[in-house]
Design a protein around this motif. Structure first.
Motif, mmCIF file in Angstrom:
data_model
loop_
_atom_site.group_PDB
_atom_site.id
_atom_site.type_symbol
_atom_site.label_atom_id
_atom_site.label_comp_id
_atom_site.label_asym_id
_atom_site.label_seq_id
_atom_site.Cartn_x
_atom_site.Cartn_y
_atom_site.Cartn_z
ATOM 1 N N VAL A 1 -22.419 80.166 87.087
ATOM 2 C CA VAL A 1 -23.617 79.629 87.735
ATOM 3 C C VAL A 1 -23.739 78.133 87.467
ATOM 4 N N GLU A 2 -23.265 77.681 86.314
ATOM 5 C CA GLU A 2 -23.299 76.249 86.024
ATOM 6 C C GLU A 2 -22.422 75.475 87.002
ATOM 7 N N GLU A 3 -21.271 76.030 87.332
ATOM 8 C CA GLU A 3 -20.386 75.381 88.306
ATOM 9 C C GLU A 3 -21.023 75.358 89.694
ATOM 10 N N MET A 4 -21.679 76.442 90.059
ATOM 11 C CA MET A 4 -22.360 76.470 91.357
ATOM 12 C C MET A 4 -23.497 75.454 91.383
ATOM 13 N N ALA A 5 -24.246 75.358 90.292
ATOM 14 C CA ALA A 5 -25.342 74.389 90.220
ATOM 15 C C ALA A 5 -24.809 72.965 90.347
ATOM 16 N N SER A 6 -23.669 72.699 89.729
ATOM 17 C CA SER A 6 -23.068 71.361 89.777
ATOM 18 C C SER A 6 -22.635 70.979 91.184
ATOM 19 N N SER A 7 -22.376 71.980 92.014
ATOM 20 C CA SER A 7 -21.945 71.710 93.389
ATOM 21 C C SER A 7 -23.087 71.215 94.265
ATOM 22 N N GLY A 8 -24.337 71.418 93.804
ATOM 23 C CA GLY A 8 -25.503 71.007 94.577
ATOM 24 C C GLY A 8 -25.971 72.023 95.596
ATOM 25 N N ALA A 9 -25.325 73.177 95.665
ATOM 26 C CA ALA A 9 -25.717 74.210 96.632
ATOM 27 C C ALA A 9 -27.089 74.778 96.282
ATOM 28 N N CYS B 1 -29.397 78.997 86.958
ATOM 29 C CA CYS B 1 -29.880 79.798 88.093
ATOM 30 C C CYS B 1 -30.972 79.048 88.856
ATOM 31 N N LEU B 2 -31.922 78.459 88.133
ATOM 32 C CA LEU B 2 -33.022 77.754 88.790
ATOM 33 C C LEU B 2 -32.546 76.498 89.511
ATOM 34 N N GLU B 3 -31.490 75.876 89.019
ATOM 35 C CA GLU B 3 -30.938 74.702 89.688
ATOM 36 C C GLU B 3 -30.428 75.049 91.087
ATOM 37 N N CYS B 4 -30.091 76.309 91.286
ATOM 38 C CA CYS B 4 -29.551 76.754 92.581
ATOM 39 C C CYS B 4 -30.634 77.222 93.546
ATOM 40 N N VAL B 5 -31.892 77.235 93.094
ATOM 41 C CA VAL B 5 -32.997 77.711 93.932
ATOM 42 C C VAL B 5 -33.618 76.547 94.699
ATOM 43 N N LYS B 6 -33.795 76.726 96.009
ATOM 44 C CA LYS B 6 -34.478 75.731 96.830
ATOM 45 C C LYS B 6 -35.947 75.624 96.415
ATOM 46 N N PRO B 7 -36.592 74.484 96.672
ATOM 47 C CA PRO B 7 -38.056 74.439 96.555
ATOM 48 C C PRO B 7 -38.671 75.510 97.445
ATOM 49 N N ARG C 1 -39.979 84.894 80.179
ATOM 50 C CA ARG C 1 -40.966 84.043 80.838
ATOM 51 C C ARG C 1 -40.896 82.617 80.268
ATOM 52 N N MET C 2 -40.777 82.511 78.941
ATOM 53 C CA MET C 2 -40.701 81.196 78.311
ATOM 54 C C MET C 2 -39.428 80.451 78.725
ATOM 55 N N MET C 3 -38.302 81.182 78.851
ATOM 56 C CA MET C 3 -37.060 80.548 79.302
ATOM 57 C C MET C 3 -37.209 79.993 80.709
ATOM 58 N N ILE C 4 -37.855 80.756 81.579
ATOM 59 C CA ILE C 4 -38.053 80.322 82.959
ATOM 60 C C ILE C 4 -38.935 79.080 83.001
ATOM 61 N N GLU C 5 -40.045 79.115 82.276
ATOM 62 C CA GLU C 5 -40.962 77.983 82.280
ATOM 63 C C GLU C 5 -40.341 76.754 81.625
ATOM 64 N N LYS C 6 -39.528 76.947 80.592
ATOM 65 C CA LYS C 6 -38.888 75.829 79.906
ATOM 66 C C LYS C 6 -37.816 75.180 80.764
ATOM 67 N N SER C 7 -37.265 75.932 81.726
ATOM 68 C CA SER C 7 -36.169 75.424 82.548
ATOM 69 C C SER C 7 -36.629 74.545 83.695
ATOM 70 N N GLN C 8 -37.940 74.500 83.960
ATOM 71 C CA GLN C 8 -38.408 73.675 85.067
ATOM 72 C C GLN C 8 -38.382 72.204 84.669
ATOM 73 N N ASN C 9 -38.344 71.350 85.663
ATOM 74 C CA ASN C 9 -38.301 69.913 85.455
ATOM 75 C C ASN C 9 -39.698 69.401 85.109
ATOM 76 N N PRO C 10 -39.924 68.938 83.856
ATOM 77 C CA PRO C 10 -41.270 68.506 83.464
ATOM 78 C C PRO C 10 -41.721 67.233 84.164
ATOM 79 N N GLN C 11 -40.792 66.506 84.788
ATOM 80 C CA GLN C 11 -41.121 65.246 85.465
ATOM 81 C C GLN C 11 -41.520 65.441 86.917
#
Length: 238
Positions: free
Chosen positions: A87-95, A119-125, A172-182
Motif C-alpha cells: 500500500v505504501e508503493e501504491m500511495a507513492s504513485s499518487g493514485a 491506506c488513507l493516502e490512497c483515499v480521495k477527498p 480509531r486513534m490510528m485513523i485519526e492520527k493518520s490525517q493531515n493536521p495542516q
C-alpha cells in the motif's frame, strides 16, 4: 463472513455517495475501489460483480498470480487490475480511489500505524476507508486462536498473534492520527464500527433450518469483542 462485509461496504458507500435509493446491484457502479492485501481475490471479485472498478494489490506475487487466473473465470471480474504492490508503493504513485478496503490484513503487518496512513493516502477527498480486524480480548483469544487454529483447525496454527490484535479504540486513534493536521480538507472521521458475530439465522433467512445454516455471520452494533469492521470518511468532495 465475506457476504456481510461486502454488504456493509456497499451500504456505507451508498449512504455517503447518496446512492441508497438506487438498486443494490448499481450502488458501486463505476466507483474506483482499492483492495489492499487482496490475496486470492475474494473481496475484489465480489466488489467487481457489483460494478466497481477494482484494483487489488498484494505484496505476494504468488497471490497476485492466483487471483489473476481466477478472475478470468467470470466475465464480470475479468477486468480487475491486480498488482504486486504494497500500500505504501501504491500511495507513492499518487493514485486515488473512491474507497480503499483492507480486510483482516492489519493484524498481520509490522507497523499498523504506517499501514493505516498508507491506506488513507490512497483515499480521495470525500472517499471511504474500510478496515476489518480482530479485537484483542480474552474472547478473541479463545475463538480466533484456541478454537479456530487448534481445536477446529479452520486456519493453520500460528496464523494469528494475539498481541498483534487491535482494539477498536486503538484503530480509531490510528485513523485519526493518520490525517493531515495542516489540512481541514483531509480530516478523517470514523462513521461506523460494527462487530461481526456468528448467530443462529432468523426464521426469514434463506436456508434457515437446513444443515450447514445453524449459524450465520451477522453485523452487531454492540458486540465488537472479536471480529469488527470500521468505516471512515475523508473530508472534502471528490
Amino acid at each position: 463472513m465475506n457476504p456481510i462485509r461486502v454488504g456493509f461496504i456497499r451500504e456505507q458507500i451508498a449512504f455517503t455517495t447518496f446512492r441508497s435509493d438506487e438498486l443494490k446491484s448499481s450502488q458501486l457502479h463505476d466507483l474506483k475501489i482499492l483492495d489492499v492485501g487482496s490475496g486470492g481475490g475474494l473481496l475484489s471479485e465480489s466488489l467487481a460483480r457489483l460494478g466497481a472498478n477494482v484494483t487489488g494489490i498484494d505484496p505476494s506475487i504468488e497471490n497476485i498470480n492466483v487471483a489473476k487466473e481466477h478472475c478470468k473465470i467470470d466475465p464480470l471480474t475479468a477486468n480487475i487490475n491486480y498488482q504486486a504492490l504494497t500500500v505504501e508503493e501504491m500511495a507513492s504513485s499518487g493514485a486515488k480511489f473512491d474507497a480503499v478496503c483492507s480486510l483482516e490484513v492489519i493484524e498481520h503487518v509490522k507497523y499498523p500505524q504506517h499501514f493505516v496512513h498508507g491506506c488513507l493516502e490512497c483515499v480521495k477527498p470525500g472517499g471511504s476507508l474500510f478496515l476489518s480486524t480482530i479485537n484483542r480480548t480474552a474472547k478473541s483469544f479463545l475463538l480466533a486462536i484456541a478454537s479456530a487454529e487448534y481445536l477446529l483447525q479452520l486456519v493453520p496454527p500460528g496464523t494469528h498473534e494475539w498481541n498483534k490484535f487491535i482494539t477498536p479504540i486503538e484503530l480509531r486513534m490510528m485513523i485519526e492520527k493518520s490525517q493531515n493536521p495542516q489540512s481541514h480538507n483531509e480530516e478523517v472521521h470514523v462513521q461506523r464500527m460494527s462487530g461481526m458475530v456468528l448467530r443462529p439465522p432468523c426464521r426469514t433467512s434463506k436456508g434457515a433450518g437446513k444443515l450447514g445454516s445453524l449459524l450465520q455471520w451477522q453485523l452487531s452494533e454492540n458486540d465488537l469483542d472479536v471480529n469488527y469492521i470500521v468505516h471512515a470518511v475523508k473530508a472534502g468532495s471528490s
